[in-house]
Design an enzyme around this catalytic site. Structure first.
Site, PDB file in Angstrom:
ATOM      1  N   GLY A 164      19.079 -18.901  29.733  1.00  0.00           N
ATOM      2  CA  GLY A 164      18.807 -19.997  28.808  1.00  0.00           C
ATOM      3  C   GLY A 164      17.850 -21.061  29.271  1.00  0.00           C
ATOM      4  O   GLY A 164      17.379 -21.864  28.454  1.00  0.00           O
ATOM      5  N   GLU A 206      21.596 -14.911  34.286  1.00  0.00           N
ATOM      6  CA  GLU A 206      20.941 -13.941  33.400  1.00  0.00           C
ATOM      7  C   GLU A 206      19.646 -14.513  32.827  1.00  0.00           C
ATOM      8  O   GLU A 206      19.484 -14.594  31.606  1.00  0.00           O
ATOM      9  CB  GLU A 206      21.872 -13.590  32.231  1.00  0.00           C
ATOM     10  CG  GLU A 206      23.247 -13.095  32.618  1.00  0.00           C
ATOM     11  CD  GLU A 206      24.173 -12.954  31.398  1.00  0.00           C
ATOM     12  OE1 GLU A 206      23.811 -13.401  30.285  1.00  0.00           O
ATOM     13  OE2 GLU A 206      25.259 -12.399  31.558  1.00  0.00           O
ATOM     14  N   PRO A 207      18.717 -14.947  33.649  1.00  0.00           N
ATOM     15  CA  PRO A 207      17.504 -15.540  33.085  1.00  0.00           C
ATOM     16  C   PRO A 207      16.577 -14.481  32.501  1.00  0.00           C
ATOM     17  O   PRO A 207      16.430 -13.392  33.055  1.00  0.00           O
ATOM     18  CB  PRO A 207      16.845 -16.197  34.312  1.00  0.00           C
ATOM     19  CG  PRO A 207      17.276 -15.343  35.458  1.00  0.00           C
ATOM     20  CD  PRO A 207      18.644 -14.838  35.123  1.00  0.00           C
ATOM     21  N   ARG A 261      13.608 -15.634  29.806  1.00  0.00           N
ATOM     22  CA  ARG A 261      12.361 -16.357  29.539  1.00  0.00           C
ATOM     23  C   ARG A 261      11.766 -16.991  30.797  1.00  0.00           C
ATOM     24  O   ARG A 261      10.562 -16.940  31.011  1.00  0.00           O
ATOM     25  CB  ARG A 261      12.665 -17.457  28.511  1.00  0.00           C
ATOM     26  CG  ARG A 261      11.448 -18.109  27.945  1.00  0.00           C
ATOM     27  CD  ARG A 261      11.819 -19.269  27.019  1.00  0.00           C
ATOM     28  NE  ARG A 261      12.972 -19.037  26.207  1.00  0.00           N
ATOM     29  CZ  ARG A 261      12.945 -18.738  24.906  1.00  0.00           C
ATOM     30  NH1 ARG A 261      11.787 -18.622  24.296  1.00  0.00           N
ATOM     31  NH2 ARG A 261      14.069 -18.575  24.226  1.00  0.00           N
ATOM     32  N   ARG A 289       7.569 -15.165  17.086  1.00  0.00           N
ATOM     33  CA  ARG A 289       8.192 -16.465  17.350  1.00  0.00           C
ATOM     34  C   ARG A 289       7.685 -17.602  16.444  1.00  0.00           C
ATOM     35  O   ARG A 289       8.489 -18.372  15.944  1.00  0.00           O
ATOM     36  CB  ARG A 289       8.031 -16.842  18.827  1.00  0.00           C
ATOM     37  CG  ARG A 289       8.605 -15.788  19.796  1.00  0.00           C
ATOM     38  CD  ARG A 289       8.726 -16.280  21.228  1.00  0.00           C
ATOM     39  NE  ARG A 289       9.745 -17.285  21.341  1.00  0.00           N
ATOM     40  CZ  ARG A 289       9.528 -18.564  21.389  1.00  0.00           C
ATOM     41  NH1 ARG A 289       8.303 -19.026  21.388  1.00  0.00           N
ATOM     42  NH2 ARG A 289      10.527 -19.410  21.450  1.00  0.00           N
ATOM     43  N   TYR A 338      10.739 -18.992  14.336  1.00  0.00           N
ATOM     44  CA  TYR A 338      11.330 -20.247  14.826  1.00  0.00           C
ATOM     45  C   TYR A 338      10.399 -21.450  14.654  1.00  0.00           C
ATOM     46  O   TYR A 338      10.721 -22.536  15.122  1.00  0.00           O
ATOM     47  CB  TYR A 338      11.650 -20.152  16.329  1.00  0.00           C
ATOM     48  CG  TYR A 338      12.336 -18.898  16.778  1.00  0.00           C
ATOM     49  CD1 TYR A 338      13.643 -18.617  16.380  1.00  0.00           C
ATOM     50  CD2 TYR A 338      11.697 -18.002  17.624  1.00  0.00           C
ATOM     51  CE1 TYR A 338      14.281 -17.467  16.812  1.00  0.00           C
ATOM     52  CE2 TYR A 338      12.331 -16.853  18.063  1.00  0.00           C
ATOM     53  CZ  TYR A 338      13.620 -16.591  17.651  1.00  0.00           C
ATOM     54  OH  TYR A 338      14.244 -15.465  18.085  1.00  0.00           O
ATOM     55  N   CYS A 373       0.845  -9.241   4.988  1.00  0.00           N
ATOM     56  CA  CYS A 373       0.907  -9.757   3.618  1.00  0.00           C
ATOM     57  C   CYS A 373       2.082 -10.691   3.392  1.00  0.00           C
ATOM     58  O   CYS A 373       2.986 -10.401   2.597  1.00  0.00           O
ATOM     59  CB  CYS A 373       0.983  -8.588   2.645  1.00  0.00           C
ATOM     60  SG  CYS A 373      -0.428  -7.527   2.867  1.00  0.00           S
ATOM     61  N   GLU A 374       2.107 -11.764   4.134  1.00  0.00           N
ATOM     62  CA  GLU A 374       3.118 -12.797   3.936  1.00  0.00           C
ATOM     63  C   GLU A 374       2.497 -14.120   4.323  1.00  0.00           C
ATOM     64  O   GLU A 374       1.795 -14.198   5.341  1.00  0.00           O
ATOM     65  CB  GLU A 374       4.325 -12.571   4.871  1.00  0.00           C
ATOM     66  CG  GLU A 374       5.071 -11.310   4.609  1.00  0.00           C
ATOM     67  CD  GLU A 374       6.532 -11.394   5.075  1.00  0.00           C
ATOM     68  OE1 GLU A 374       7.077 -12.507   5.163  1.00  0.00           O
ATOM     69  OE2 GLU A 374       7.089 -10.323   5.324  1.00  0.00           O
ATOM     70  N   TYR A 407      10.044 -12.464  24.769  1.00  0.00           N
ATOM     71  CA  TYR A 407      10.305 -12.330  23.338  1.00  0.00           C
ATOM     72  C   TYR A 407       9.001 -12.189  22.539  1.00  0.00           C
ATOM     73  O   TYR A 407       8.874 -12.698  21.433  1.00  0.00           O
ATOM     74  CB  TYR A 407      11.152 -13.509  22.839  1.00  0.00           C
ATOM     75  CG  TYR A 407      12.400 -13.685  23.666  1.00  0.00           C
ATOM     76  CD1 TYR A 407      13.433 -12.750  23.576  1.00  0.00           C
ATOM     77  CD2 TYR A 407      12.541 -14.731  24.577  1.00  0.00           C
ATOM     78  CE1 TYR A 407      14.575 -12.878  24.375  1.00  0.00           C
ATOM     79  CE2 TYR A 407      13.673 -14.859  25.367  1.00  0.00           C
ATOM     80  CZ  TYR A 407      14.685 -13.931  25.262  1.00  0.00           C
ATOM     81  OH  TYR A 407      15.801 -14.052  26.032  1.00  0.00           O
TER      82      TYR A 407
HETATM   83  N1  LLP Z   1      22.201 -13.870  28.398  1.00  0.00           N
HETATM   84  C1  LLP Z   1      22.614 -13.796  27.125  1.00  0.00           C
HETATM   85  C2  LLP Z   1      24.018 -13.478  26.845  1.00  0.00           C
HETATM   86  C3  LLP Z   1      21.714 -14.020  26.080  1.00  0.00           C
HETATM   87  O1  LLP Z   1      22.111 -13.959  24.822  1.00  0.00           O
HETATM   88  C4  LLP Z   1      20.353 -14.340  26.387  1.00  0.00           C
HETATM   89  C5  LLP Z   1      19.382 -14.554  25.322  1.00  0.00           C
HETATM   90  C6  LLP Z   1      19.986 -14.400  27.740  1.00  0.00           C
HETATM   91  C7  LLP Z   1      20.930 -14.174  28.724  1.00  0.00           C
HETATM   92  C8  LLP Z   1      18.596 -14.722  28.175  1.00  0.00           C
HETATM   93  O2  LLP Z   1      18.217 -15.996  27.764  1.00  0.00           O
HETATM   94  P1  LLP Z   1      16.872 -16.685  28.278  1.00  0.00           P
HETATM   95  O3  LLP Z   1      17.012 -16.954  29.741  1.00  0.00           O
HETATM   96  O4  LLP Z   1      15.741 -15.768  27.995  1.00  0.00           O
HETATM   97  O5  LLP Z   1      16.790 -17.929  27.452  1.00  0.00           O
HETATM   98  N2  LLP Z   1      14.142 -14.530  20.592  1.00  0.00           N
HETATM   99  C9  LLP Z   1      14.401 -15.892  21.008  1.00  0.00           C
HETATM  100  C10 LLP Z   1      15.350 -15.938  22.188  1.00  0.00           C
HETATM  101  C11 LLP Z   1      16.643 -15.222  21.956  1.00  0.00           C
HETATM  102  C12 LLP Z   1      17.572 -15.288  23.146  1.00  0.00           C
HETATM  103  C13 LLP Z   1      18.763 -14.436  22.961  1.00  0.00           C
HETATM  104  N3  LLP Z   1      19.643 -14.416  24.073  1.00  0.00           N
HETATM  105  C14 LLP Z   1      13.092 -16.582  21.285  1.00  0.00           C
HETATM  106  O6  LLP Z   1      12.035 -15.971  21.120  1.00  0.00           O
HETATM  107  O7  LLP Z   1      13.059 -17.766  21.607  1.00  0.00           O
END
Ligand code: LLP
Length: 422
Positions: free
Chosen positions: A224, A258-259, A261, A297, A301, A341-342, A370
């Protein structure tokens, strides 16, 4: 990075990943937790290209997977099975069966129904399933609502009371072994306070579980941590790690992170080519060959990716695409849009760009997470090629799809024959 040469060599739209930077990001993350037992499980969903995963596997990364497809990718790319965890709210029987047979580290459980299925399947295999329970701390992560997961109104995890029941049930079962506790409150987090509060809350809960002789070994803090797409505030890695380490003082857990991004986001670029400039009475549009199917994205978002323009050397005589009645010298406001086409198909909104010509490049930064992993064939568009840069050299990591890739399966069903062509 020489995007003009890369675009010429590999064509566009094209994803480019700086593999050296990915390694650096991973190692700094790992270092932030040194001094404590830790396992960094890269979240494959951010970017699941096998070469990217392989790059991290060589640094002893684990993998956080949310489908059996991701588990298989992790193994194919060289991640050790004992460093793989499997999360997600909707694991199918087949996925649970395969994960248990593969003997990965553990499954993160998100409901009582899921725990029962895991127990039944483990029993049929004559195995004891290692599990961890995802606890929903009911804390607002203060991020985009689509990627906020830590409130009781979200579908993720179970509340503390339910978690307690599940732990007690699992402890008694001959086919379940509760070894971890997990939470994840959201993605693209820019404020440390909600994370710090969640760790405190879950650590306190973990202490009460230990007192009940539930022998937890892993404390999984999810992913996150956000990156700066525009001018957003970001959390310093040191502060993030200290908040977690501080809350877990005196607890002998292996910390799992669990990184996604943070590891790959800043290392990726989407390279697109300008096709046309189009001026309506109200707006200037720069139409490029990449679209929302390549980078979803912005459309999904309202995300803003920084952009850079790389101009081709246009010969003097090249008047293609110049608009005689709207001469434009200086930068002006425009939307960068794709061919889909959107009206929601835009990659950048209200950005200042100089006059552009067909062939110039627009590069979207911070597209390593992502980006490709959320791309699709919408409008029967081929998914982009992916290229890696390492020690100054470029190499193809995935071919651009061709037309045959998209239709052969259907053709075979329709006519019993394929007609593979580009
Ligand atoms: N662990 C779990 C349980 C998760 O659901 C996620 C992301 C992560 C780890 C990794 O999170 P990160 O470190 O990447 O923030 N598509 C969206 C992001 C969706 C994230 C879903 N879960 C975007 O483009 O911003």
């Amino acid at each position: 990075m020489d995007f003009l040469s890369l675009a010429q060599k590999y064509k566009t739209p094209l994803y480019v990943y700086d593999l050296d930077r990915i390694k650096k990001q991973f190692l700094s993350f790992k270092n932030a937790f040194s001094g404590r037992k830790n396992l960094i499980c890269y979240a494959l969903k951010a970017n699941s290209n096998l070469s990217v995963i392989h790059t991290l596997a060589k640094l002893e990364s684990g993998a956080d997977c949310v489908s059996i497809g991701e588990v298989r990718r992790a193994i194919l790319a060289g991640v050790k099975k004992y460093r793989i965890i499997f999360s997600g709210v909707g694991k199918s029987d087949e996925e649970i069966y395969e994960a248990l047979k593969l003997d990965i580290l553990f499954l993160n459980v998100e409901s009582s129904g899921e725990l029962e299925r895991i127990e039944t399947i483990a029993k049929s295999l004559g195995k004891k399933a290692r599990i961890s329970i995802r606890v929903n701390p009911n804390i607002d992560a203060k991020t985009h609502p689509y990627i906020s997961t830590g409130l009781h109104q979200n579908k993720f995890g179970v509340d503390k009371e339910t978690a307690l029941k599940l732990y007690l049930y699992a402890k008694k079962s001959s086919f379940l072994e509760p070894i971890g506790i997990h939470f994840h409150i959201g993605s693209q987090l820019s404020d440390l306070a909600p994370i710090a509060m969640s760790v405190e809350k879950i650590a306190e809960f973990a202490r009460s579980l230990l007192a009940l002789k539930i022998d937890l070994k892993f404390f999984d803090v999810g992913g996150g941590i956000g990156i700066a797409y525009d001018n957003e505030n970001t959390i310093a890695l040191y502060d993030y790690a200290q908040a977690i380490l501080g809350a877990l003082k005196g607890l002998d857990f292996t910390i799992i992170c669990e990184p996604g991004r943070y590891i790959v986001g800043e290392s990726g670029y989407l390279v697109t080519k300008v096709l046309y400039e189009k001026h309506t009475q109200e707006k200037r549009f720069v139409i490029v060959d990449g679209a929302m199917n390549d980078l979803m994205r912005p459309a999904l978002y309202g995300a803003r990716h920084r952009i850079k323009v790389y101009r081709q050397n246009h010969p003097q005589s090249d008047t293609q695409n110049q608009i005689p009645d709207t001469p434009m010298q200086a930068e002006s406001l425009c939307d960068v849009v794709g061919p889909i086409c959107e009206s929601g198909d835009y990659l950048a909104k209200d950005v200042m760009l100089p006059p552009l010509r067909a062939g110039d490049l627009i590069v979207f930064e911070n597209a390593g997470a992502y980006g490709f992993s959320m791309s699709s064939n919408y409008n029967t568009r081929k998914r982009a090629a992916e290229v890696g840069m390492e020690a100054g050299k470029d190499r193809l990591l995935k071919h651009r799809e061709n037309f045959a890739d998209m239709v052969n399966d259907e053709l075979e069903i329709l006519y019993g024959d394929t007609n593979g062509s580009d």
